[in-house]
Write an enzyme that holds these catalytic residues in place. Structure first.
Site, mmCIF file in Angstrom:
data_model
loop_
_atom_site.group_PDB
_atom_site.id
_atom_site.type_symbol
_atom_site.label_atom_id
_atom_site.label_comp_id
_atom_site.label_asym_id
_atom_site.label_seq_id
_atom_site.Cartn_x
_atom_site.Cartn_y
_atom_site.Cartn_z
ATOM 1 N N MET A 26 131.079 101.878 -38.858
ATOM 2 C CA MET A 26 131.964 102.142 -37.724
ATOM 3 C C MET A 26 132.754 103.434 -37.961
ATOM 4 O O MET A 26 133.753 103.677 -37.282
ATOM 5 C CB MET A 26 132.909 100.963 -37.477
ATOM 6 C CG MET A 26 132.188 99.703 -37.028
ATOM 7 S SD MET A 26 133.214 98.536 -36.096
ATOM 8 C CE MET A 26 134.529 98.212 -37.252
ATOM 9 N N GLY A 27 132.295 104.247 -38.918
ATOM 10 C CA GLY A 27 132.981 105.504 -39.181
ATOM 11 C C GLY A 27 134.203 105.333 -40.060
ATOM 12 O O GLY A 27 134.377 104.329 -40.733
ATOM 13 N N LEU A 29 134.730 106.990 -42.807
ATOM 14 C CA LEU A 29 133.971 106.738 -44.025
ATOM 15 C C LEU A 29 134.810 106.967 -45.283
ATOM 16 O O LEU A 29 135.712 107.804 -45.317
ATOM 17 C CB LEU A 29 132.742 107.643 -44.058
ATOM 18 C CG LEU A 29 131.786 107.531 -42.861
ATOM 19 C CD1 LEU A 29 130.597 108.446 -43.056
ATOM 20 C CD2 LEU A 29 131.341 106.090 -42.636
ATOM 21 N N HIS A 30 134.470 106.203 -46.313
ATOM 22 C CA HIS A 30 135.098 106.335 -47.619
ATOM 23 C C HIS A 30 134.014 106.185 -48.685
ATOM 24 O O HIS A 30 132.818 106.065 -48.367
ATOM 25 C CB HIS A 30 136.219 105.311 -47.805
ATOM 26 C CG HIS A 30 135.819 103.905 -47.485
ATOM 27 N ND1 HIS A 30 134.916 103.182 -48.233
ATOM 28 C CD2 HIS A 30 136.190 103.074 -46.473
ATOM 29 C CE1 HIS A 30 134.754 101.980 -47.736
ATOM 30 N NE2 HIS A 30 135.504 101.887 -46.648
ATOM 31 N N GLY A 32 133.101 103.820 -50.474
ATOM 32 C CA GLY A 32 132.275 102.627 -50.360
ATOM 33 C C GLY A 32 131.079 102.856 -49.453
ATOM 34 O O GLY A 32 129.941 102.473 -49.785
ATOM 35 N N HIS A 33 131.305 103.474 -48.301
ATOM 36 C CA HIS A 33 130.192 103.805 -47.410
ATOM 37 C C HIS A 33 129.212 104.765 -48.088
ATOM 38 O O HIS A 33 127.987 104.606 -47.977
ATOM 39 C CB HIS A 33 130.703 104.478 -46.130
ATOM 40 C CG HIS A 33 131.566 103.606 -45.278
ATOM 41 N ND1 HIS A 33 132.923 103.820 -45.154
ATOM 42 C CD2 HIS A 33 131.277 102.541 -44.494
ATOM 43 C CE1 HIS A 33 133.419 102.926 -44.322
ATOM 44 N NE2 HIS A 33 132.463 102.129 -43.908
ATOM 45 N N GLN A 57 132.735 93.050 -31.425
ATOM 46 C CA GLN A 57 133.184 92.284 -32.581
ATOM 47 C C GLN A 57 134.699 92.276 -32.744
ATOM 48 O O GLN A 57 135.215 91.718 -33.710
ATOM 49 C CB GLN A 57 132.518 92.792 -33.859
ATOM 50 C CG GLN A 57 132.952 94.167 -34.323
ATOM 51 C CD GLN A 57 132.005 94.707 -35.382
ATOM 52 O OE1 GLN A 57 130.837 94.994 -35.116
ATOM 53 N NE2 GLN A 57 132.507 94.838 -36.603
ATOM 54 N N ASP A 146 131.871 92.882 -47.306
ATOM 55 C CA ASP A 146 131.781 91.988 -46.149
ATOM 56 C C ASP A 146 130.699 90.949 -46.456
ATOM 57 O O ASP A 146 129.598 90.976 -45.881
ATOM 58 C CB ASP A 146 131.462 92.789 -44.891
ATOM 59 C CG ASP A 146 132.570 93.771 -44.556
ATOM 60 O OD1 ASP A 146 133.661 93.313 -44.192
ATOM 61 O OD2 ASP A 146 132.340 94.979 -44.679
ATOM 62 N N SER A 181 138.366 100.042 -48.005
ATOM 63 C CA SER A 181 138.209 99.587 -46.630
ATOM 64 C C SER A 181 138.780 100.634 -45.696
ATOM 65 O O SER A 181 139.793 101.282 -46.014
ATOM 66 C CB SER A 181 138.948 98.257 -46.432
ATOM 67 O OG SER A 181 139.045 97.939 -45.053
#
Length: 265
Positions: A26-27, A29-30, A32-33, A57, A146, A181
């Protein structure tokens, strides 16, 4: 790197670069992505990443409107990783008419996150299936942060016989243990200092602390916990005495920000 916003052009681009590994986001970004992008690179000749904030969602009163949208920065990060395709559709592309056909997730989706965010997984699996149909990847990478989402999507792929493989990515953490997150940006300075407690209490649960005691510890520290539970890694069934291969999962609100985390053991 191709930035694409319509489905026809996307499919043409995917055909041109060969089998792709896909990372839906969902953009905002960090690291983790980006770790998921690097995992994707190990599994296919080309990597596709989607950036789409999925209205389906989000529940009424949640943060759809204020969810951080940082497309220019995201594009730079993905270009630096050598991503071949970025699919960034407008909402009218994925939902040109009201989405009256939806995917009904399994009963486990009504527990844990689903208990406190009713309808959340209906929106998740519907958009993920749409994205899979648009991108047609050979592999898709989902993070373990998640955890329930990973399990639900993996089950959908298996039961609907979708022609792709789901690959999990480990949770990436800040040096103090906080799971990365996109919503961490909502935390105040004081809340950011307190936020690693969620990970710490979950680690304590893996070492024998009762989930109810973990909930009380969070409450004493000013959190509003939704749940702390121990489940089977295989199917998220409640843990029974003697079970192994478990995961401690927790969700709690710190101020106005809801955080989730999990620790396998």
């Amino acid at each position: 790197m191709q930035i694409i916003s319509d489905i026809t052009a996307l499919r043409r681009a995917v055909t041109g670069v060969g089998p792709v590994a896909f990372v839906p986001t969902m953009g905002n970004l960090h690291e983790g992505h980006l770790s998921l992008v690097r995992i994707a690179r190990q599994h296919a000749r080309a990597v596709a990443v989607s950036i789409f904030v999925n209205r389906l969602q989000f529940q009424p009163g949640e943060d759809f409107e204020r969810y951080p949208r940082t497309f220019e920065r995201d594009r730079e990060l993905l270009a630096a990783e050598g991503v071949e395709i970025v699919f960034a559709p407008d909402e009218r592309v994925l939902y040109p008419v009201p989405q009256t056909y939806t995917v009904r997730p399994p009963p486990i989706a009504a527990e844990l996150e689903g208990k406190f965010r009713p309808g959340f997984f209906d929106g998740v699996v519907t958009v993920v299936l749409k994205l899979f149909n648009c991108v047609q990847p050979a592999v898709a990478v989902f993070g373990k942060k998640d955890y329930q989402q990973l399990m639900v999507v993996r089950g959908m792929v298996r039961q609907l016989d979708l022609p792709l493989v789901i690959v999990p990515g480990e949770t990436v953490r800040e040096p103090d243990g906080l799971a990365m997150s996109s919503r961490n940006v909502y935390l105040s300075v004081a809340e950011r200092a307190e936020a690693p407690r969620l990970c710490r209490v979950l680690i304590d649960v893996t070492r024998g602390m009762a989930p109810a005691d973990a909930m009380r510890e969070l409450e004493r520290a000013g959190w509003q916990p939704d749940y702390v539970e121990v489940r089977s890694r295989a199917d998220l069934a409640p843990a029974r005495p003697g079970d192994t291969d478990l995961v401690a999962l927790g969700a709690a609100r710190l101020g106005a920000t809801r955080l989730i985390d999990n620790v396998e053991f």
